[in-house]
Design an enzyme around this catalytic site. Sequence first.
Site, PDB file in Angstrom:
ATOM      1  N   CYS A 110       0.773  -1.098  -0.061  1.00  0.00           N
ATOM      2  CA  CYS A 110      -0.065   0.141  -0.013  1.00  0.00           C
ATOM      3  C   CYS A 110       0.840   1.175  -0.163  1.00  0.00           C
ATOM      4  O   CYS A 110       1.773   1.097   0.616  1.00  0.00           O
ATOM      5  CB  CYS A 110      -0.708  -0.161   1.016  1.00  0.00           C
ATOM      6  SG  CYS A 110      -1.911  -1.379   1.519  1.00  0.00           S
ATOM      7  N   ARG A 133       4.706   0.245  -6.131  1.00  0.00           N
ATOM      8  CA  ARG A 133       5.022  -0.462  -5.134  1.00  0.00           C
ATOM      9  C   ARG A 133       4.026  -1.563  -5.151  1.00  0.00           C
ATOM     10  O   ARG A 133       4.044  -2.434  -4.419  1.00  0.00           O
ATOM     11  CB  ARG A 133       4.497   0.275  -3.851  1.00  0.00           C
ATOM     12  CG  ARG A 133       5.556   1.384  -3.577  1.00  0.00           C
ATOM     13  CD  ARG A 133       4.610   2.232  -2.367  1.00  0.00           C
ATOM     14  NE  ARG A 133       4.673   1.496  -1.211  1.00  0.00           N
ATOM     15  CZ  ARG A 133       5.630   1.451  -0.234  1.00  0.00           C
ATOM     16  NH1 ARG A 133       6.925   2.272  -0.394  1.00  0.00           N
ATOM     17  NH2 ARG A 133       5.370   1.190   1.102  1.00  0.00           N
ATOM     18  N   TRP A 136      -3.038  -2.603  -1.673  1.00  0.00           N
ATOM     19  CA  TRP A 136      -2.544  -3.989  -2.053  1.00  0.00           C
ATOM     20  C   TRP A 136      -3.429  -4.784  -0.952  1.00  0.00           C
ATOM     21  O   TRP A 136      -2.997  -4.935   0.189  1.00  0.00           O
ATOM     22  CB  TRP A 136      -1.131  -4.197  -1.845  1.00  0.00           C
ATOM     23  CG  TRP A 136      -0.577  -5.332  -2.617  1.00  0.00           C
ATOM     24  CD1 TRP A 136      -0.242  -5.715  -3.682  1.00  0.00           C
ATOM     25  CD2 TRP A 136      -0.244  -6.608  -1.627  1.00  0.00           C
ATOM     26  NE1 TRP A 136       0.251  -7.044  -3.864  1.00  0.00           N
ATOM     27  CE2 TRP A 136       0.383  -7.605  -2.468  1.00  0.00           C
ATOM     28  CE3 TRP A 136      -0.374  -7.049  -0.165  1.00  0.00           C
ATOM     29  CZ2 TRP A 136       0.729  -8.911  -2.259  1.00  0.00           C
ATOM     30  CZ3 TRP A 136       0.130  -8.391   0.140  1.00  0.00           C
ATOM     31  CH2 TRP A 136       0.448  -9.050  -0.935  1.00  0.00           C
ATOM     32  N   ASN A 176      -1.135   1.133   5.751  1.00  0.00           N
ATOM     33  CA  ASN A 176      -0.125   0.423   5.166  1.00  0.00           C
ATOM     34  C   ASN A 176       0.063  -0.516   6.229  1.00  0.00           C
ATOM     35  O   ASN A 176       0.593  -0.209   7.331  1.00  0.00           O
ATOM     36  CB  ASN A 176       0.908   0.786   4.577  1.00  0.00           C
ATOM     37  CG  ASN A 176       1.593  -0.016   3.784  1.00  0.00           C
ATOM     38  OD1 ASN A 176       1.366  -0.998   3.801  1.00  0.00           O
ATOM     39  ND2 ASN A 176       3.038   0.544   3.770  1.00  0.00           N
ATOM     40  N   GLY A 177      -0.145  -1.894   6.048  1.00  0.00           N
ATOM     41  CA  GLY A 177       0.282  -2.791   7.216  1.00  0.00           C
ATOM     42  C   GLY A 177      -0.999  -3.510   7.720  1.00  0.00           C
ATOM     43  O   GLY A 177      -1.827  -3.776   6.915  1.00  0.00           O
ATOM     44  N   GLU A 230      17.916 -16.608  -9.379  1.00  0.00           N
ATOM     45  CA  GLU A 230      17.376 -15.247  -9.579  1.00  0.00           C
ATOM     46  C   GLU A 230      16.718 -15.248 -10.976  1.00  0.00           C
ATOM     47  O   GLU A 230      15.802 -14.857 -11.030  1.00  0.00           O
ATOM     48  CB  GLU A 230      18.467 -14.071  -9.428  1.00  0.00           C
ATOM     49  CG  GLU A 230      18.382 -12.888 -10.015  1.00  0.00           C
ATOM     50  CD  GLU A 230      17.223 -12.464  -9.074  1.00  0.00           C
ATOM     51  OE1 GLU A 230      16.749 -12.754  -8.192  1.00  0.00           O
ATOM     52  OE2 GLU A 230      16.759 -11.098  -9.370  1.00  0.00           O
ATOM     53  N   LYS A 286      12.825 -14.499 -11.983  1.00  0.00           N
ATOM     54  CA  LYS A 286      12.471 -13.437 -13.088  1.00  0.00           C
ATOM     55  C   LYS A 286      11.431 -13.853 -13.961  1.00  0.00           C
ATOM     56  O   LYS A 286      10.232 -13.146 -14.176  1.00  0.00           O
ATOM     57  CB  LYS A 286      13.681 -12.837 -13.830  1.00  0.00           C
ATOM     58  CG  LYS A 286      14.790 -12.063 -12.820  1.00  0.00           C
ATOM     59  CD  LYS A 286      14.429 -10.527 -12.672  1.00  0.00           C
ATOM     60  CE  LYS A 286      13.933 -10.333 -11.451  1.00  0.00           C
ATOM     61  NZ  LYS A 286      14.322 -10.336 -10.294  1.00  0.00           N
ATOM     62  N   GLU A 292       8.162 -14.163 -11.892  1.00  0.00           N
ATOM     63  CA  GLU A 292       7.566 -12.824 -11.424  1.00  0.00           C
ATOM     64  C   GLU A 292       6.852 -12.197 -12.741  1.00  0.00           C
ATOM     65  O   GLU A 292       5.793 -11.719 -12.303  1.00  0.00           O
ATOM     66  CB  GLU A 292       8.724 -11.917 -10.781  1.00  0.00           C
ATOM     67  CG  GLU A 292       9.025 -12.274  -9.483  1.00  0.00           C
ATOM     68  CD  GLU A 292       9.967 -11.188  -9.270  1.00  0.00           C
ATOM     69  OE1 GLU A 292      11.217 -11.250  -9.888  1.00  0.00           O
ATOM     70  OE2 GLU A 292       9.814 -10.462  -8.425  1.00  0.00           O
ATOM     71  N   HIS A 315      17.276 -36.614  -8.564  1.00  0.00           N
ATOM     72  CA  HIS A 315      16.667 -37.064  -7.307  1.00  0.00           C
ATOM     73  C   HIS A 315      15.313 -36.988  -7.320  1.00  0.00           C
ATOM     74  O   HIS A 315      14.540 -36.821  -6.286  1.00  0.00           O
ATOM     75  CB  HIS A 315      17.369 -36.486  -6.057  1.00  0.00           C
ATOM     76  CG  HIS A 315      18.990 -36.856  -6.163  1.00  0.00           C
ATOM     77  ND1 HIS A 315      19.453 -38.231  -5.777  1.00  0.00           N
ATOM     78  CD2 HIS A 315      19.994 -36.551  -6.510  1.00  0.00           C
ATOM     79  CE1 HIS A 315      20.622 -38.359  -5.926  1.00  0.00           C
ATOM     80  NE2 HIS A 315      20.931 -37.307  -6.207  1.00  0.00           N
ATOM     81  N   LYS A 341       6.289  -3.807  -4.214  1.00  0.00           N
ATOM     82  CA  LYS A 341       7.804  -3.557  -4.474  1.00  0.00           C
ATOM     83  C   LYS A 341       8.397  -3.776  -2.874  1.00  0.00           C
ATOM     84  O   LYS A 341       9.317  -4.262  -2.870  1.00  0.00           O
ATOM     85  CB  LYS A 341       7.796  -2.170  -5.208  1.00  0.00           C
ATOM     86  CG  LYS A 341       9.432  -1.949  -5.090  1.00  0.00           C
ATOM     87  CD  LYS A 341      10.070  -2.676  -6.261  1.00  0.00           C
ATOM     88  CE  LYS A 341      11.504  -2.163  -6.265  1.00  0.00           C
ATOM     89  NZ  LYS A 341      12.411  -3.260  -6.919  1.00  0.00           N
TER      90      LYS A 341
HETATM   91  C1  F6R Z   1      12.304  -9.835  -6.918  1.00  0.00           C
HETATM   92  C2  F6R Z   1      12.203  -8.956  -5.725  1.00  0.00           C
HETATM   93  C3  F6R Z   1      11.841  -9.400  -4.450  1.00  0.00           C
HETATM   94  C4  F6R Z   1      12.640  -8.704  -3.644  1.00  0.00           C
HETATM   95  C5  F6R Z   1      12.212  -9.063  -1.884  1.00  0.00           C
HETATM   96  C6  F6R Z   1      13.183  -8.350  -0.914  1.00  0.00           C
HETATM   97  O1  F6R Z   1      12.444  -9.249  -8.116  1.00  0.00           O
HETATM   98  O2  F6R Z   1      12.391  -7.844  -5.935  1.00  0.00           O
HETATM   99  O3  F6R Z   1      11.943 -10.871  -4.277  1.00  0.00           O
HETATM  100  O4  F6R Z   1      13.939  -9.164  -3.738  1.00  0.00           O
HETATM  101  O5  F6R Z   1      10.675  -8.809  -1.904  1.00  0.00           O
HETATM  102  O6  F6R Z   1      13.056  -7.067  -0.983  1.00  0.00           O
HETATM  103  P1  F6R Z   1      13.857  -6.239  -0.355  1.00  0.00           P
HETATM  104  O7  F6R Z   1      15.170  -6.211  -0.840  1.00  0.00           O
HETATM  105  O8  F6R Z   1      13.537  -4.894  -0.464  1.00  0.00           O
HETATM  106  O9  F6R Z   1      14.445  -6.558   1.221  1.00  0.00           O
END
Ligand code: F6R
Length: 610
Positions: free
Chosen positions: A2, A27, A76, A102-103, A482, A486, A489, A505, A605
């Site tokens: 949020c 976000r 959100w 937010n929370g 990673e 990607k 996501e 396995h 985000k």
């Molecule tokens: C993936 C991504 C998330 C963040 C995770 C941690 O593309 O961005 O997996 O890496 O939410 O976020 P931070 O680094 O802000 O603690």
Amino acid sequence: MCGIVGYVGADEVAPILLDGLSRLEYRGYDSAGIAVWSGQDGMQVVKAKGRLQVLSDIVAGGKNVTGSIGLGHTRWATHGEPSDVNSHPQVSEQGRFAVVHNGIIENYMQIKEFLQSRGVRFVSQTDTEVVAQLLEYYYDGDLMGAVSKVLHRIEGAYALGILCADCPDKLVAIRKDSPLVVGLGEGFNLLASDVTAMIKYTREVYYLDDGEIAVLDKDGVQVYDGYFQPVEKELHHVDWEISAAEKGGYEHFMFKEIMEQPKAIRDTVFPRIQDGKVVLDDFTITKEYLEELDKIYIIACGSSYYVGMVAKYNFEKLLRKPVEVALASEFRYCEPIVTDKTLALVISQSGETIDTLAAMREAKRLGARVLSIVNVVGSTIARESDDVIYTWAGPEIAVATTKAYSTQLAVTYLLGLKFAELLNTISDEDYGELVRALLTIPSKIEEILAHKEDIQHYAALYFNHNSVFFIGRNLDYAVSLEGSLKLKEICYIHSEAYAAGELKHGPISLVEDGTLVVALASCTNLFDKLMSNVKEVKARGADVLGISIESQREELHKSVDAAILVPDIHPMLLPSLDVIPMQLFAYYVALMRGCDIDKPRNLAKSVTVE
Ligand code: F6R
């Protein structure tokens, strides 16, 4: 998660709120709303499910709603589906209080039942509505009295913005475990979840600390602690340019941020290499401390956790000290073995991820010293760490991280070198070689980016696959995690990353005709072993896209269907190059599948709820 914006001043507030919310869109959200008060129209609340544009159209870009004090919110969903009624601001039954949040209010059900038993009618399924209703319930003409009583009653994590129709010159902002920033202007003041929403209007900010309450009117801001005692806040100046948070001609923030990686790594690394040595400002960890160290515990979530996976391989090799990598959400509940000789290395782009923050506090409580790698200056994790090393990536707007991941990796290399130097576990020759190689990362990434069309070509070949495996060994495995994330996501493709030796396995049973396997084979010492795994999946019908270094070109081509090559570099630094084609591949695949690249569904985000 949020986003909150609030403004009190002399100008029409609705366009300012919409503009601020548009800068918080990154976000992640599913609905948006504003509350504006004016003497003529009283409390006007407009909310809409969907993109901010829907709300903006309803209020004609803000022209339909007049007033110069108000709150805005992008939601959100946590409690209750995304809908107009569940959107914020939430308003008390008599319309006196509008609240954005937010929370999560953890005890909201008890409070709701209590208020319902006293005849209060609720309209939404949100936890936030209880705050608005409780304020109204306690209100007897004293706004701060009601705020104080509510704060004693609610539990959980919250950043709150409150507007009261009886005090229409004031906004109240409260912060506990969810970020909130206050911006100071001339004749106006602002509040927001992060500085991106206010940078157009002011660069002078207060970062609220946990438990603090700010009261804003157009002429000033007073901050109080949890006992309502005034607090002197340190004023921070935000010095990045607004253009850093704009697309600047690119179609997507993610693409812009991929392209910015050479610069972000240069900014993060180059000033910290002086006369061939790693120099870290404000770094207080000593040789004596490191010698006594029993363990490095790396704590993070998501991509930051995957950076930790890379760091574990490199640190253990360089330092010969045990390194454990923990998902922050698990760390708190696994009775971690932490002593006063444990270093907790906390990695977080936002510096606000609630699980990471909570795990870091737990590590501290157990006696660990905390060193963090953070991108957002003034964020909570940065402020609560014993030492912090910033990644100078600039604001990262796309939900899926790219340049933050790359700069975090770069900082782990710097740290590995620094620790090894202090512990005397690296020869001068190896140290010099690694430092020189580190400085070549940005130009080598530029070489890969210059051939991005090749990767676009492979994306066009494979974008229709709905199941993808990434395999690798050692550092190749760590970075493939990673690459796989990607694809999940932003392309909504089910993909898994496996340590290649694990395939037999279990997971190999899923490989069939047409399964796409991305094989990372840049660790030369494990190349042959990886090629055996490639043969195993090919024998079962998989299409294999291989990624390796230039010097393996011929060998790689012999075994795979398609090959992407990155320049040769010191083996410990390979993840920094390998990740680039994987980011580009996911980007182009998402583009071809018509996905919302910068704001993928269901994602946020900055994850500020557990
Ligand atoms: C993936 C991504 C998330 C963040 C995770 C941690 O593309 O961005 O997996 O890496 O939410 O976020 P931070 O680094 O802000 O603690």
